[in-house]
Design an enzyme around this catalytic site. Structure first.
Site, PDB file in Angstrom:
ATOM      1  CG  HIS A 136      -0.339   0.610   2.488  1.00 59.53           C
ATOM      2  ND1 HIS A 136      -0.219   0.603   3.110  1.00 59.53           N
ATOM      3  CD2 HIS A 136      -0.157  -1.263   3.578  1.00 59.53           C
ATOM      4  CE1 HIS A 136       0.347   0.574   4.591  1.00 59.53           C
ATOM      5  NE2 HIS A 136       0.273  -0.580   4.731  1.00 59.53           N
ATOM      6  CG  HIS A 189       4.217  -1.444   2.006  1.00 56.52           C
ATOM      7  ND1 HIS A 189       3.029  -2.074   2.369  1.00 56.52           N
ATOM      8  CD2 HIS A 189       4.502  -1.830   3.492  1.00 56.52           C
ATOM      9  CE1 HIS A 189       2.601  -2.160   2.938  1.00 56.52           C
ATOM     10  NE2 HIS A 189       3.600  -2.321   3.711  1.00 56.52           N
ATOM     11  CB  CYS A 203       1.851  -9.647  18.584  1.00 56.21           C
ATOM     12  SG  CYS A 203       0.502  -9.064  16.538  1.00 56.21           S
ATOM     13  CB  CYS A 221       4.005  -6.967  16.054  1.00 48.38           C
ATOM     14  SG  CYS A 221       2.565  -5.601  16.531  1.00 48.38           S
ATOM     15  CB  CYS A 223      -1.905  -7.144  19.322  1.00 52.31           C
ATOM     16  SG  CYS A 223      -0.563  -5.834  18.481  1.00 52.31           S
ATOM     17  CG  HIS A 243      -1.541  -6.040  14.278  1.00 48.34           C
ATOM     18  ND1 HIS A 243      -0.670  -5.651  14.574  1.00 48.34           N
ATOM     19  CD2 HIS A 243      -1.584  -5.530  12.695  1.00 48.34           C
ATOM     20  CE1 HIS A 243       0.029  -5.180  14.069  1.00 48.34           C
ATOM     21  NE2 HIS A 243       0.217  -5.147  12.887  1.00 48.34           N
ATOM     22  CE  LYS A 282      -2.586   1.264  12.348  1.00 47.19           C
ATOM     23  NZ  LYS A 282      -2.751   0.105  12.577  1.00 47.19           N
ATOM     24  CE  LYS A 310      -5.686  -3.720   1.958  1.00 41.53           C
ATOM     25  NZ  LYS A 310      -5.343  -4.197   2.260  1.00 41.53           N
TER      26      LYS A 310
HETATM   27  O1  ME8 Z   1       7.611  -4.259   9.258  1.00 41.03           O
HETATM   28  N1  ME8 Z   1       3.401   5.545   6.361  1.00 41.03           N
HETATM   29  O2  ME8 Z   1       7.131  -5.264   7.500  1.00 41.03           O
HETATM   30  P1  ME8 Z   1       5.357  -4.338   6.608  1.00 41.03           P
HETATM   31  C1  ME8 Z   1       4.441   4.999   5.935  1.00 41.03           C
HETATM   32  N2  ME8 Z   1       8.893  -7.506   8.182  1.00 41.03           N
HETATM   33  N3  ME8 Z   1       4.989   3.891   6.234  1.00 41.03           N
HETATM   34  C2  ME8 Z   1       4.469   3.010   6.149  1.00 41.03           C
HETATM   35  C3  ME8 Z   1       3.520   3.142   6.724  1.00 41.03           C
HETATM   36  C4  ME8 Z   1       2.757   4.572   6.599  1.00 41.03           C
HETATM   37  N4  ME8 Z   1       1.172   4.170   7.007  1.00 41.03           N
HETATM   38  N5  ME8 Z   1       3.019   1.857   6.733  1.00 41.03           N
HETATM   39  C5  ME8 Z   1       3.587   1.211   6.339  1.00 41.03           C
HETATM   40  C6  ME8 Z   1       8.029  -5.039   8.432  1.00 41.03           C
HETATM   41  N6  ME8 Z   1       4.624   1.178   5.978  1.00 41.03           N
HETATM   42  C7  ME8 Z   1       8.805  -5.831   8.695  1.00 41.03           C
HETATM   43  C8  ME8 Z   1       9.895  -5.232   8.424  1.00 41.03           C
HETATM   44  S1  ME8 Z   1      13.192  -5.006   8.312  1.00 41.03           S
HETATM   45  C9  ME8 Z   1      14.330  -5.978   8.016  1.00 41.03           C
HETATM   46  C10 ME8 Z   1      11.381  -6.299   8.082  1.00 41.03           C
HETATM   47  C11 ME8 Z   1       6.438   1.617   5.640  1.00 41.03           C
HETATM   48  O3  ME8 Z   1       5.056  -4.420   5.915  1.00 41.03           O
HETATM   49  C12 ME8 Z   1       7.359   1.488   6.550  1.00 41.03           C
HETATM   50  O4  ME8 Z   1       8.788   1.458   6.466  1.00 41.03           O
HETATM   51  O5  ME8 Z   1       5.047  -4.470   8.312  1.00 41.03           O
HETATM   52  C13 ME8 Z   1       7.345   0.587   7.821  1.00 41.03           C
HETATM   53  O6  ME8 Z   1       8.496   0.488   8.442  1.00 41.03           O
HETATM   54  C14 ME8 Z   1       7.168  -0.478   6.947  1.00 41.03           C
HETATM   55  O7  ME8 Z   1       6.470  -0.039   5.846  1.00 41.03           O
HETATM   56  C15 ME8 Z   1       6.755  -1.312   7.524  1.00 41.03           C
HETATM   57  O8  ME8 Z   1       6.425  -2.885   7.080  1.00 41.03           O
END
Ligand code: ME8
Length: 705
Positions: A18, A21, A137, A140, A161, A164, A318, A321
């Site tokens: 989304h 990312h 969790c 997380c 959590c 979540h 925040k 979905k």
């Molecule tokens: O945490 N605003 O993966 P994840 C800005 N797999 N950035 C956002 C966001 C938002 N609302 N939502 C998500 C993980 N992000 C682990 C990471 S690294 C070794 C492992 C971005 O799929 C932001 O970069 O939950 C956040 O830190 C990341 O997506 C979390 O992605």
């Protein structure tokens, strides 16, 4: 040669990408392009985090193997990165890292072995075997302490959590532990001696106080019998490594740690250490656990960990979905240029703080800063060069004998004034950019747009054009404007690669702003007499009313009732459904326009529950039907069919909160048993369904009364 390495987090392969990312990728891509533009050999990593219980469960729900689940999500990421110009082909990332890559397994195993042999700064074994007892969790992928979860809602239920609002898993089993508690002093020393290690300052302070508050040892493995989807612990395959342990190490295995082939192809020695870009949500893992693991393994620490804020909706909530307030990537892609999206992301979010993202704000900024601002400056300058100077760059020098004449019209005859202004703006831009203060850097660039716009408006070239004696004065004004545009296209290349190249081409320049180092820009290098290119609007104006109407219409799903009966109405198997109940006789209430009343007990017969869609797919040969698995707080999810497939993409349903009629008699539709009904509004002639949902968080299974 100087090298640079930048990373985004690797994203969980349990759900589709989304805006959040996309955002971190855009920031990393911008930084990488800026480094490359300065001639620095740069490596940019993004990718997916593919192990752990959460992915295992998502796969189970979707009826896939975990690897199939990861492949499915990765295909969406690849599509997104290609569409938004972030993949290798478009000059973006160098690797899309996947933790299921065999070289990663190899590197991670080597890293574990190193840590397992290491002593902590206090002389203890860095890894030891123990027993873990606590709450976890899955979403997380994090163990939760008492202040990190909500107390159970009823006796006997698990706590939930705080992030979540989902029930936590009880873990009570043998586990390997990383002796994090022995690393507090070493970490504090790093934060102290390297003030830029964790950025921005506010986040650094948070991390310091977390570490000062005391660190607990970290469970870094689960029994294979509880979590099998992961990397086995070397020499003890009954244990699976904790997913964060495996995931963090990706940053070094990707470039060659523990694998000679990768080392030769990329080079750990060449690129490490990295700048890690992360959202503030996962700062602790990167700023505390990761450096501690690296110290234990004897690997150099990253250059910096930079945490950005989160995107919220226009009301400051925040995005989720459940709330239905997310920014959809396909909508973005359909209505906005990549450059406008990149510009908005970098201009609107003060780096480090949370930002608000709304389509209207994006349109407003695009129209004011891009279409009316930079775009207009570019097209008015070039159109005048075409019209008044025969499409050739005029001379930037006013001859001696015309100086007085030029002065009389109010034109500044000293070109160093404008050159000095632009050099200062460039320096400010670069300084802010270096500090990752993109919003301020862009403000500095736009101060040039405003200044040059004013210069043109004050000089009135259209009047000067009427006077043959003022031809050179007119030329100088247009030269200054065109030269400023050259500078702007170089400065803005990392932020808006497409538009900056278009501006560059329209100026008739050879090569690319991508290969021009902004620190080496010199005023006056735009060549007099060279031909400009075809003039075209760089940023077309967006028709706000039309685009918003289209976005809103697309967001309001359409169709038939979301009931099972309607789902197949009109289809070949309509006879499988129950006949519609006979019309009731009109009552007195109907006569006065009021629906007939029911008793509260009648209503209470309907068991309405909050549910969350776990999976959704189309039913073969039934255009209207979606087959969903919905968690309504029971042990097993319900299988429910709904006639919404023409208006709701299956992927978009996943994760949504819905209202389910839970005590409807199960029945078969198209060979599938439907164990309930999803409630939806229905409007318009074709009875478009709009699924009922909640604007506040609510647990699955909660009853509607
Ligand atoms: O945490 N605003 O993966 P994840 C800005 N797999 N950035 C956002 C966001 C938002 N609302 N939502 C998500 C993980 N992000 C682990 C990471 S690294 C070794 C492992 C971005 O799929 C932001 O970069 O939950 C956040 O830190 C990341 O997506 C979390 O992605």
């Amino acid at each position: 040669m100087k090298t640079f390495y930048v990373t985004t987090p690797i994203y969980y392969a349990n759900s589709l990408p989304h805006l959040g990312h996309l955002y971190t990728m855009i920031v990393a891509d911008t930084i990488a392009r800026a480094k490359r533009q300065r001639g620095i050999e740069t490596y940019f990593l993004t990718g997916t985090d593919e192990h752990g219980i959460n992915i295992e469960r998502a796969a189970q729900r979707a009826g896939r193997t975990p690897k199939e689940q990861a492949d499915y999500v990765v295909s969406y990421y690849k599509k997104m990165t290609a569409e938004f110009g972030l993949d290798t082909e478009h000059g973006g990332y160098d690797i899309f890292m996947r933790t299921t890559a065999p070289f990663h397994y190899q590197g991670v195993s080597e890293f574990w072995r190193k840590v397992a042999k290491a002593k902590t700064p206090k002389g203890n074994d860095a890894i030891y075997k123990g027993h873990y007892e606590g709450w976890f969790c899955a979403a997380c992928a994090e163990y939760k302490t008492e202040d990190e979860y909500a107390k159970p809602k009823a006796e006997g239920e698990p706590p939930t959590c705080l992030v979540h609002d989902t029930p936590l898993d009880r873990v009570s089993e043998e586990s390997y532990f990383f002796r994090l508690s022995d690393y507090a002093e070493a970490l504090l020393e790093v934060f102290e001696s390297r003030p830029d290690f964790v950025r921005p300052e506010a986040r650094r302070n948070e991390v310091i106080s977390f570490v000062r508050g005391g660190l607990q040892d970290l469970s870094v493995s689960r029994l294979k019998s509880s979590v099998s989807w992961g990397i086995p612990v070397p020499d003890d395959p009954e244990h699976t490594m904790y997913v964060w342990f495996d995931a963090l190490i990706n940053y070094i295995t990707a470039i060659g740690y523990g694998n000679e082939e990768r080392e030769r192809a990329v080079g750990f020695k060449k690129y490490w250490p990295a700048l890690h870009l992360v959202g503030k949500d996962i700062l602790r893992f990167h700023a505390v656990y990761w450096p501690a693991f690296l110290i234990a393994a004897g690997v150099e620490l990253p250059c910096a960990i930079v945490a950005h804020g989160m995107w919220l909706d226009p009301n400051g909530r925040k995005m989720s979905k459940t709330l239905g307030n997310t920014i959809e990537l396909d909508v973005l892609q359909k209505h906005f240029s990549i450059d406008a999206i990149r510009y908005f992301c970098l201009r609107e979010m003060v780096f480090g703080q949370d930002g608000r993202f709304g389509y209207e704000a994006l349109i407003d900024r695009s129209n004011s800063d891009l279409a009316s601002g930079l775009g207009n400056l570019s097209s008015r300058t070039l159109t005048m060069i075409a019209r008044y100077c025969d499409s050739r760059i005029p001379s930037g020098v006013i001859p001696e004998d015309k100086l007085l004449l030029a002065k009389r019209t109010g034109v500044d005859t000293d070109e160093t004034t404008v050159a000095g202004f632009i050099e200062h703006a460039r320096d400010q831009f670069l300084l802010h950019f270096e500090n990752l203060a993109f919003s301020r850097a862009l403000e500095a660039a736009w101060s040039v747009v405003a200044r040059i716009d004013k210069m043109i408006t004050d000089a009135k070239p259209w009047d000067l054009a009427k006077d043959e004696n003022q031809k050179q004065t007119l030329g100088v004004i247009l030269y200054r404007a065109a030269e400023s545009l050259r500078w702007l296209s170089v400065l803005l290349h990392p932020v808006m690669p497409g538009a900056s190249q278009a501006m560059w081409n329209q100026l008739g320049l050879q090569g690319s702003p991508a290969q021009t180092n902004p620190s080496e820009l010199k005023w006056g290098e735009l060549k007099e007499g060279s031909s400009i290119g075809d003039v075209q609007p760089v940023f077309p104006r967006i028709d706000k009313a039309n685009v918003m109407a289209e976005i809103n219409a697309a967001e309001e799903p359409a169709g038939v009732h979301a009931t099972e009966a309607d789902a197949v109405a009109g289809s070949a198997s309509a006879q499988e459904t129950q006949p519609a109940p006979p019309m009731k006789h009109a009552t007195e209430a109907d006569a006065v326009g009021v629906t007939s009343f029911i008793e509260i007990d009648d209503f209470a017969k309907v068991d309405l529950r909050v549910g969350q869609v776990l999976s959704a797919e189309r039913v073969p040969k039934a255009d209207k039907l979606l087959l969903m698995k919905i968690d309504i707080g029971e042990e097993q999810p319900r299988q429910v069919l709904a006639g919404i497939a023409q208006y709701y993409e299956p992927e978009k349903m996943i994760g949504r909160k819905v209202v389910v009629v839970a005590n409807l008699k199960p029945r078969k539709l198209r060979g599938f048993e439907s164990q309930g009904m999803v409630v939806a509004a229905s409007y318009g002639e074709e009875g478009r369904p709009v699924i009922a949902t909640f604007t506040e968080d609510v647990p699955n299974g909660a009853r509607l009364k």
